[in-house]
Scaffold this active site. Structure first.
Site, PDB file in Angstrom:
ATOM      1  N   ASP A   1       0.818  -1.214   0.000  1.00 37.31           N
ATOM      2  CA  ASP A   1       0.000   0.000   0.000  1.00 37.31           C
ATOM      3  C   ASP A   1       0.845   1.255   0.000  1.00 37.31           C
ATOM      4  OD1 ASP A   1      -2.481  -1.028   0.025  1.00 37.31           O
ATOM      5  OD2 ASP A   1      -2.755  -0.949   2.189  1.00 37.31           O
TER       6      ASP A   1
ATOM      7  N   LYS B   1      -3.285   3.331  -2.386  1.00 37.75           N
ATOM      8  CA  LYS B   1      -4.506   4.128  -2.489  1.00 37.75           C
ATOM      9  C   LYS B   1      -4.290   5.467  -1.808  1.00 37.75           C
ATOM     10  CE  LYS B   1      -6.731   0.804  -0.636  1.00 37.75           C
ATOM     11  NZ  LYS B   1      -7.596  -0.237  -0.133  1.00 37.75           N
TER      12      LYS B   1
ATOM     13  N   MET C   1      -7.177   9.286   9.819  1.00 35.37           N
ATOM     14  CA  MET C   1      -7.760   9.830   8.574  1.00 35.37           C
ATOM     15  C   MET C   1      -8.660  11.041   8.843  1.00 35.37           C
ATOM     16  SD  MET C   1      -8.753   6.246   6.681  1.00 35.37           S
ATOM     17  CE  MET C   1      -9.226   5.350   8.158  1.00 35.37           C
TER      18      MET C   1
END
Ligand code: SAH
Length: 277
Positions: A55, A77, A191
């Site tokens: 990732d 991503k 996040m």
């Protein structure tokens, strides 16, 4: 994608692989960035792998530890930019497993904490591919340790909660603000950078004191780590001014006051000058 083509089996290889024994997929946590925070189990799995599927959050220094003969597939991503959709990642893992490969699916932090590792595990399970989960140090623990603060501490925090501050486009954050606005527990927001104003407004509206200490950590445990200590009311402005680039984690609660204390801003709830720890 060229790498991807090389690492995933072609149709001809498929028929050959049908005769081969089935492989195994390791869902591995790479930790928050510092390669020394990889577990021995993770290192061993990487050493034995034919293919590493990784990732965006896996740090460059960790990728450098992967041996030359090991195929690498970047399925990284970013928020609102998904080069390889999750369904396709699942498919890659299943195909590689069926082709008899030993696969390391390397994810930042812990694979099962906001890592979608469980979805991948479910696909592997359904396809009958053997898999194993190797936990990693999650960002909350790595960032807290780097700043030398605990996430729980007698007299300061009776518990800790990890929440996601990410929301789907045009949808409100789906969090139980009333229970999160608890001064007796530590709140760690993953996040959350792009929604930090809303997060702070909700916490304050639900009773969390505006002077609650906050530690924000960007690229924690890497050479590029940056930290700010501030207080809840000042957080949106402090985060804007910091102009962080890279993953950011917020640790909200009295324990963050220990970092604030070290930086010399402890006296009042109003001395909310953002300071670099
Ligand atoms: N599985 C990961 C989390 C993935 S969600 C884990 O267990 O850590 C991605 C979020 O994790 C980022 O937006 C950020 O909030 C946090 N994060 C991951 N690595 C980080 C780091 N090195 N420094 C700060 N935050 C990090």
């Amino acid at each position: 994608m060229a790498r991807l083509a090389r690492a995933t089996p072609s149709r001809r290889q498929w028929s050959r692989s049908a005769r081969m024994s089935i492989g195994k997929v390791y869902l591995v946590g790479a930790g928050p960035g510092d390669p020394e925070l990889l577990t021995l189990k993770a290192i061993r799995a990487i050493e034995q792998a034919d293919v590493v599927v990784y990732d965006r959050l896996v740090s460059e220094r960790i990728l450098e530890t992967i041996g030359d003969g090991v195929a690498q597939i970047n399925v990284g991503k970013q928020a609102d930019f998904h080069p390889v959709p999750q369904a396709e990642i699942n498919d890659i893992l299943v195909r590689l497993g069926r082709a008899g490969r030993t696969v390391v699916r390397l994810k930042g932090g812990d694979p099962f904490i906001f890592g979608r590792g469980c979805e991948e595990a479910a696909e592997l399970e359904a396809a009958g591919i053997p898999y194993e989960v190797i936990p990693g140090i999650t960002a909350a623990q790595g960032c807290a340790a780097a700043a030398r603060i605990p996430l729980t501490h007698r007299g300061l925090a009776t518990g800790v909660r990890y929440v996601t501050g990410h929301r789907k486009a045009n949808e409100p954050l789906d969090l139980d603000w009333k229970s999160l606005a608890d001064p007796d527990t530590t709140l760690v927001v993953y996040m959350g950078l792009s929604n930090i104003e809303e997060i702070v407004a909700e916490l304050v509206a639900n009773g969390l004191p505006i002077g609650t200490p906050v530690l924000a950590v960007c690229q924690g445990t890497t050479d590029r780590e940056r930290r700010i200590c501030t207080r809840l009311a000042m957080l949106p402005e402090a985060a804007r001014e910091a102009a962080f680039s890279g993953p950011v984690l917020f640790i909200i609660g009295r324990v963050a006051g220990l970092a604030l204390e070290r930086s010399g801003h402890i006296d009042a709830t109003t001395d909310a000058v953002p300071v670099v720890a």
